[in-house]
Design a protein around this motif. Structure first.
Motif, short mmCIF file in Angstrom:
data_model
loop_
_atom_site.label_atom_id
_atom_site.label_comp_id
_atom_site.label_asym_id
_atom_site.label_seq_id
_atom_site.Cartn_x
_atom_site.Cartn_y
_atom_site.Cartn_z
N LEU A 94 0.83 -1.21 0.00
CA LEU A 94 0.00 0.00 0.00
C LEU A 94 0.86 1.26 0.00
N TYR A 95 1.97 1.22 0.73
CA TYR A 95 2.89 2.35 0.72
C TYR A 95 3.56 2.52 -0.65
N ALA A 96 4.10 1.41 -1.20
CA ALA A 96 4.83 1.49 -2.46
C ALA A 96 3.92 1.94 -3.60
N LEU A 97 2.66 1.52 -3.58
CA LEU A 97 1.71 1.95 -4.60
C LEU A 97 1.64 3.48 -4.63
N GLN A 98 1.55 4.10 -3.46
CA GLN A 98 1.46 5.56 -3.39
C GLN A 98 2.80 6.23 -3.72
#
Length: 409
Positions: free
Chosen positions: A231-235
């Motif tokens: 979820l962090y890397a997506l953003q």
């Protein structure tokens, strides 16, 4: 018990910071391989006749390889030995880089990029195990957290360094320079982690059955950390990929100015990683760092691409987004050693975290493009970040519950 087992069964009497430094350096050198392509896509298209689709694959192959084979790569590294696999990865980066510089066309370059992507994965799943074995228990969070800064530092160096090198020597000069960095790092790793200088160097762990490695993957802690990282890397990659375009097309920045601004914003992520490593060393709870990261990303993401926010606040918000977001990768990567059943399985646990990060990285840019196109332009992109951050808050709290139950600090 073998010599390797003895070396890994207990914490060393003192941390070997030379080993930690070269392991993090190897990660940075590997990350430079990822970051060398985006600043040079225009040159590659002009000189090699690279199509837009081929350019997209050139940039995303690293994420695809990690998304598909992260867990397998970590388990293989644990079975074959971290030092051996790290050195093979650096050798692969060097050889593929030199060969890529000779590419007469897109097919050759893409083939070399495939080799680089496998070599990159070999580096990032093995370096954490070297760091874990080289540090005392009291300093392991500090070192493992610092490891989390390898990607933003490498990306920032590539974004800043590739254009001036290419201006003098063409894109081929960038490929040769980066391959030479990998070769030099390989020699340094071979020297610093040699068995004579470091008797506790982790070797192959053939005694570990595949079933045991598989059980390490499905522990609740690693799964939750992998989801949080996704979820962090997506953003992170969505913002890093589209921020230069936004600065140029909407705010009217020049290409050079947009590149420097993006590099500074990405570098803020490295500062956040280093801050998290120190906070973990001082006793901060991992789940709280994840919670802060997701909450601040939720708040800052609302203003980065929204037209109602004054232009003067855009880059400070993007910097804060990356700075506080940087708390997450350091906290998660430090957790791989804490959640692994033994140090011999750090690579396997790190593999599932890396796989989550690469799935998010692969999905982020196209998901952002879909939101921009289908939900009211740039302002619509916020809903993607909002959903990711809200879900991330829930996962962070859940991870905190798991760690309290298992007595993991």
């Amino acid at each position: 018990m073998s010599g390797t087992d003895q070396g890994e069964a207990t914490s060393p009497g003192r941390s070997r910071w030379g080993v930690v430094t070269i392991a993090i350096t190897a990660g940075i050198v590997a990350a430079v391989q990822v970051g060398k392509v985006p600043p040079l896509i225009t040159s590659l298209q002009a000189e090699l006749g690279l199509s837009l689709m081929a350019a997209g694959w050139l940039a995303s192959l690293f994420n695809l390889t990690g998304a598909l084979f992260g867990v397998m790569g970590g388990a293989m590294a644990d079975k074959m030995g971290a030092r051996r696999v790290l050195m093979a990865g650096l050798a692969g980066l060097a050889l593929a880089g030199y060969a890529g510089a000779l590419a007469p066309g897109p097919a050759w370059l893409l083939s070399c990029r495939v080799i680089e992507s496998v070599a990159f994965l070999s580096c990032v799943v093995t370096a954490p195990r070297l760091i874990a074995v080289a540090t005392t228990l009291s300093q392991r969070n500090l070192a493992m957290g610092a490891w989390g800064s390898f990607m933003p530092i490498g990306m920032a160096l590539a974004i800043l360094g590739a254009p001036p090198i290419a201006a003098q020597f063409g894109w081929q000069g960038v490929w040769v320079a980066v391959a030479s960095l990998a070769l030099l790092c390989l020699l340094a790793v071979a020297w610093i982690t040699g068995p004579r200088r470091w008797p506790q160097v982790p070797m192959a762990a053939a005694a570990l059955p595949w079933r045991t490695l598989g059980q390490a993957v499905w522990r609740p802690g690693p799964v939750l950390m992998s989801l949080c990282f996704a979820l962090y890397a997506l953003q992170f990659f969505a913002v890093a990929s589209w921020l230069p375009t936004y600065l140029i097309e909407v705010l009217g920045h020049t290409t050079g100015r947009a590149g420097v601004a993006t590099a500074i914003v990405v570098a803020g992520n490295a500062v956040g990683n280093l801050a998290a490593s120190w906070l973990l060393h001082c006793g901060a709870r991992r789940w709280l760092l994840l919670l802060v990261a997701f909450v601040v990303m939720l708040l800052c993401g609302a203003g980065i691409f929204t037209p109602d926010v004054p232009e003067v606040w855009k880059l400070p918000l993007a910097f804060a987004f990356n700075l506080f977001g940087g708390l997450l990768p350091a906290a998660v990567l430090a957790g791989t050693a804490a959640h692994a059943p033994s140090l011999a399985m750090v690579g396997t646990v790190n593999g599932i975290v890396v796989q989550g990060a690469n799935i998010g990285s692969l999905i982020g840019p196209p998901a952002m493009a879909f939101m921009i196109a289908g939900f009211g332009g740039w302002a619509g992109s916020y809903w993607l970040m909002a959903v990711c951050s809200v879900v991330g808050v829930g996962l962070a709290v859940w991870l905190g519950v798991i760690e309290r139950r298992q007595g993991i600090s």
